[in-house]
Design a protein around this motif. Structure first.
Motif, PDB file in Angstrom:
ATOM      1  N   CYS A 117       0.840  -1.194   0.000  1.00 51.20           N
ATOM      2  CA  CYS A 117       0.000   0.000   0.000  1.00 51.20           C
ATOM      3  C   CYS A 117       0.880   1.252   0.000  1.00 51.20           C
ATOM      4  N   PRO A 118       0.323   2.421  -0.360  1.00 46.66           N
ATOM      5  CA  PRO A 118       1.113   3.660  -0.423  1.00 46.66           C
ATOM      6  C   PRO A 118       1.823   3.991   0.881  1.00 46.66           C
ATOM      7  N   ASP A 119       1.210   3.682   2.023  1.00 45.91           N
ATOM      8  CA  ASP A 119       1.824   3.998   3.315  1.00 45.91           C
ATOM      9  C   ASP A 119       3.118   3.226   3.553  1.00 45.91           C
ATOM     10  N   ASP A 120       3.343   2.167   2.775  1.00 44.88           N
ATOM     11  CA  ASP A 120       4.567   1.384   2.940  1.00 44.88           C
ATOM     12  C   ASP A 120       5.815   2.214   2.663  1.00 44.88           C
ATOM     13  N   MET A 121       5.671   3.299   1.916  1.00 42.33           N
ATOM     14  CA  MET A 121       6.817   4.151   1.608  1.00 42.33           C
ATOM     15  C   MET A 121       7.413   4.763   2.870  1.00 42.33           C
ATOM     16  N   SER A 122       6.607   4.858   3.928  1.00 41.20           N
ATOM     17  CA  SER A 122       7.103   5.413   5.190  1.00 41.20           C
ATOM     18  C   SER A 122       8.122   4.483   5.847  1.00 41.20           C
ATOM     19  N   LEU A 123       8.194   3.260   5.350  1.00 43.37           N
ATOM     20  CA  LEU A 123       9.128   2.274   5.899  1.00 43.37           C
ATOM     21  C   LEU A 123      10.560   2.806   5.892  1.00 43.37           C
ATOM     22  N   PHE A 124      10.888   3.619   4.891  1.00 43.44           N
ATOM     23  CA  PHE A 124      12.261   4.083   4.730  1.00 43.44           C
ATOM     24  C   PHE A 124      12.598   5.312   5.578  1.00 43.44           C
ATOM     25  N   HIS A 125      11.617   6.175   5.818  1.00 45.45           N
ATOM     26  CA  HIS A 125      11.933   7.435   6.499  1.00 45.45           C
ATOM     27  C   HIS A 125      11.333   7.568   7.895  1.00 45.45           C
ATOM     28  N   ASP A 126      10.454   6.634   8.261  1.00 49.06           N
ATOM     29  CA  ASP A 126       9.815   6.741   9.569  1.00 49.06           C
ATOM     30  C   ASP A 126      10.746   6.221  10.666  1.00 49.06           C
ATOM     31  N   SER A 127      10.227   6.117  11.880  1.00 50.59           N
ATOM     32  CA  SER A 127      11.028   5.708  13.030  1.00 50.59           C
ATOM     33  C   SER A 127      11.379   4.225  12.961  1.00 50.59           C
ATOM     34  N   PRO A 128      12.412   3.796  13.709  1.00 47.02           N
ATOM     35  CA  PRO A 128      12.765   2.372  13.755  1.00 47.02           C
ATOM     36  C   PRO A 128      11.597   1.489  14.169  1.00 47.02           C
ATOM     37  N   ARG A 129      10.691   2.032  14.955  1.00 48.14           N
ATOM     38  CA  ARG A 129       9.532   1.255  15.398  1.00 48.14           C
ATOM     39  C   ARG A 129       8.708   0.762  14.211  1.00 48.14           C
ATOM     40  N   VAL A 130       8.580   1.597  13.181  1.00 48.55           N
ATOM     41  CA  VAL A 130       7.819   1.213  11.991  1.00 48.55           C
ATOM     42  C   VAL A 130       8.503   0.058  11.269  1.00 48.55           C
ATOM     43  N   ARG A 131       9.826   0.106  11.171  1.00 46.50           N
ATOM     44  CA  ARG A 131      10.560  -0.978  10.505  1.00 46.50           C
ATOM     45  C   ARG A 131      10.511  -2.264  11.327  1.00 46.50           C
ATOM     46  N   ARG A 132      10.583  -2.127  12.654  1.00 49.00           N
ATOM     47  CA  ARG A 132      10.451  -3.327  13.497  1.00 49.00           C
ATOM     48  C   ARG A 132       9.073  -3.940  13.323  1.00 49.00           C
ATOM     49  N   ARG A 133       8.058  -3.098  13.264  1.00 48.75           N
ATOM     50  CA  ARG A 133       6.686  -3.599  13.098  1.00 48.75           C
ATOM     51  C   ARG A 133       6.542  -4.333  11.764  1.00 48.75           C
ATOM     52  N   PHE A 134       7.157  -3.796  10.720  1.00 43.77           N
ATOM     53  CA  PHE A 134       7.122  -4.429   9.405  1.00 43.77           C
ATOM     54  C   PHE A 134       7.760  -5.815   9.458  1.00 43.77           C
ATOM     55  N   ILE A 135       8.961  -5.889  10.043  1.00 42.99           N
ATOM     56  CA  ILE A 135       9.664  -7.168  10.145  1.00 42.99           C
ATOM     57  C   ILE A 135       8.873  -8.152  11.003  1.00 42.99           C
ATOM     58  N   ASP A 136       8.335  -7.665  12.121  1.00 40.49           N
ATOM     59  CA  ASP A 136       7.584  -8.539  13.023  1.00 40.49           C
ATOM     60  C   ASP A 136       6.334  -9.106  12.348  1.00 40.49           C
ATOM     61  N   MET A 137       5.617  -8.254  11.615  1.00 41.21           N
ATOM     62  CA  MET A 137       4.393  -8.712  10.948  1.00 41.21           C
ATOM     63  C   MET A 137       4.708  -9.741   9.863  1.00 41.21           C
ATOM     64  N   GLU A 138       5.735  -9.462   9.058  1.00 43.56           N
ATOM     65  CA  GLU A 138       6.063 -10.379   7.972  1.00 43.56           C
ATOM     66  C   GLU A 138       6.623 -11.697   8.512  1.00 43.56           C
ATOM     67  N   LEU A 139       7.463 -11.609   9.530  1.00 40.74           N
ATOM     68  CA  LEU A 139       8.042 -12.817  10.120  1.00 40.74           C
ATOM     69  C   LEU A 139       6.992 -13.664  10.830  1.00 40.74           C
ATOM     70  N   SER A 140       5.998 -13.002  11.396  1.00 45.77           N
ATOM     71  CA  SER A 140       4.929 -13.722  12.103  1.00 45.77           C
ATOM     72  C   SER A 140       4.135 -14.617  11.157  1.00 45.77           C
ATOM     73  N   LYS A 141       4.109 -14.273   9.879  1.00 46.18           N
ATOM     74  CA  LYS A 141       3.355 -15.056   8.910  1.00 46.18           C
ATOM     75  C   LYS A 141       3.990 -16.417   8.633  1.00 46.18           C
ATOM     76  N   VAL A 142       5.282 -16.510   8.881  1.00 44.02           N
ATOM     77  CA  VAL A 142       5.976 -17.756   8.546  1.00 44.02           C
ATOM     78  C   VAL A 142       6.497 -18.506   9.768  1.00 44.02           C
ATOM     79  N   SER A 143       6.320 -17.930  10.964  1.00 40.96           N
ATOM     80  CA  SER A 143       6.830 -18.602  12.164  1.00 40.96           C
ATOM     81  C   SER A 143       5.896 -18.401  13.351  1.00 40.96           C
TER      82      SER A 143
END
Length: 366
Positions: A117-143
């Motif tokens: 989605c368009p909001d995903d672009m914030s992944l690069f410039h937002d706070s580390p918390r946003v990137r951790r949330r991204f990794i946590d959500m994606e990793l949760s799908k496979v483990s």
């Protein structure tokens, strides 16, 4: 894996919706604020039990209503499965085949969906918390193990922070909490590291095909301690780190190191994507990450997840759009939201397409 039927009741602007979907691509068309994104949000919620737009479940309940529920019929490689989520003012309830599921980790992963989605672009410039949330959500799908471990670690972290705020600190008790937290953090750090390593392997071929140039792409994991494959060595490093930070933690009355302080940097030609890359290059990175997740999930469960594309085709040029659609196996069920029905005609050049119109929370097949 595909969704064949979904029911929404008092979810966002959907009062009552019951609709069946075939395989292939589904284009959800309509004007702004009609419910396109809400439908994709519901599908993602069934996958992760979380919204990508809010951390507050109550926000998803239709105005002046007490609760919402989502139901879906899911077709996997070898079976058919019914999922249900109900949310009210008191909390959330999960069901598989009408049987209540107590642990979120036992629910997440039953239905896998990947969203862009368009909001995903914030992944690069937002706070580390946003990137951790991204990794946590994606990793949760496979483990499922990761989901449970992250829950335990979060609970222990809250307990440690609450104890640090006490006027009197029992060093022995604080060490017990810290040691328990470290045990969970070892698992999380190792899983994050291996996940990013595998994701990079999966997304790099598509990234190279998409960019058709010599740019290199990498993901750097800024762990709270230097990474080690050896569990005991990693444990020792964490213990030393917490011991070094102990007096500072007591002074600030909070935990100042750990997995909740980690970050991830997306690199292009050795430079941070946020400051180095153009908007088009950033979209290429995001597309590659999502496609990488699709293939990674398939490797683990031997079934493809559902792909959700929320109003992003208008932002992709013809080349990127074509590469995305032609690179994915035909087994991947795709939902695309758009305000322009002409997008459906362009997509029909590549794949089987079903067009839907949405207006005021009502969805009808064109």
């Amino acid at each position: 894996m595909r969704i064949s039927k979904i029911k929404l009741h008092n979810f966002r602007n959907y009062k009552n919706l019951c609709v069946e979907f075939s395989d292939g691509i589904h284009v959800i068309a309509g004007k702004n604020a009609q419910g396109k994104t809400n439908l994709l949000e519901a599908l993602l919620y069934l996958s992760t039990t979380r919204s990508h737009r809010t951390n507050i479940d109550k926000d998803l309940i239709q105005e002046n209503k007490d609760a919402f529920f989502l139901e879906a019929t899911l077709h996997k490689v070898n079976k058919k499965e019914d999922l249900k989520i109900t949310v009210n003012q008191k909390g959330k309830n999960l069901f598989i085949y009408q049987n209540p599921i107590k642990k979120v980790s036992d629910f997440i992963g039953e239905f896998n969906a990947v969203m862009f989605c368009p909001d995903d672009m914030s992944l690069f410039h937002d706070s580390p918390r946003v990137r951790r949330r991204f990794i946590d959500m994606e990793l949760s799908k496979v483990s499922k193990k990761y989901v449970g471990t992250l829950y335990k670690a979060t609970k222990l972290l809250k307990e440690r922070n609450a104890y640090l705020k006490q006027n009197s600190i029992d060093e022995t008790y604080l060490k017990i909490i810290t040691d328990s937290l470290i045990e969970e953090e070892i698992i999380i750090i190792q899983q994050r590291y291996y996940f990013l390593e595998k994701l990079l392997q999966k997304c790099t071929p598509f990234y190279n095909e998409l960019t058709a140039d010599q740019t290199s792409f990498n993901i750097v994991y800024h762990s709270c301690v230097p990474f080690s494959n050896n569990r005991e060595e990693l444990k020792k490093k964490l213990e030393e780190k917490y011991l070094k930070q102990m007096e500072r933690d007591k002074y600030l009355k909070q935990t100042t190191c750990g997995i909740h302080k980690e970050d991830f940097t997306f690199m292009m030609n050795g430079n941070d994507v946020n400051t180095y890359a153009s908007q088009g290059q950033k979209r290429s990175v995001l597309l590659a990450l999502k496609v990488g997740m699709i293939y990674m999930i398939h490797d683990i469960i031997h079934d493809y997840p559902v792909l959700l594309l929320d109003d992003v085709f208008s932002e992709l040029d013809t080349y990127r759009r074509e590469k995305l659609l032609t690179s994915l196996p035909s087994e991947v069920q795709i939902f695309i939201s758009t305000t322009d029905t002409r997008e459906a005609k362009k997509i029909k050049e590549f794949r089987k397409v079903t067009l839907w119109n949405v207006m005021n929370g009502n969805l009808q097949r064109d």
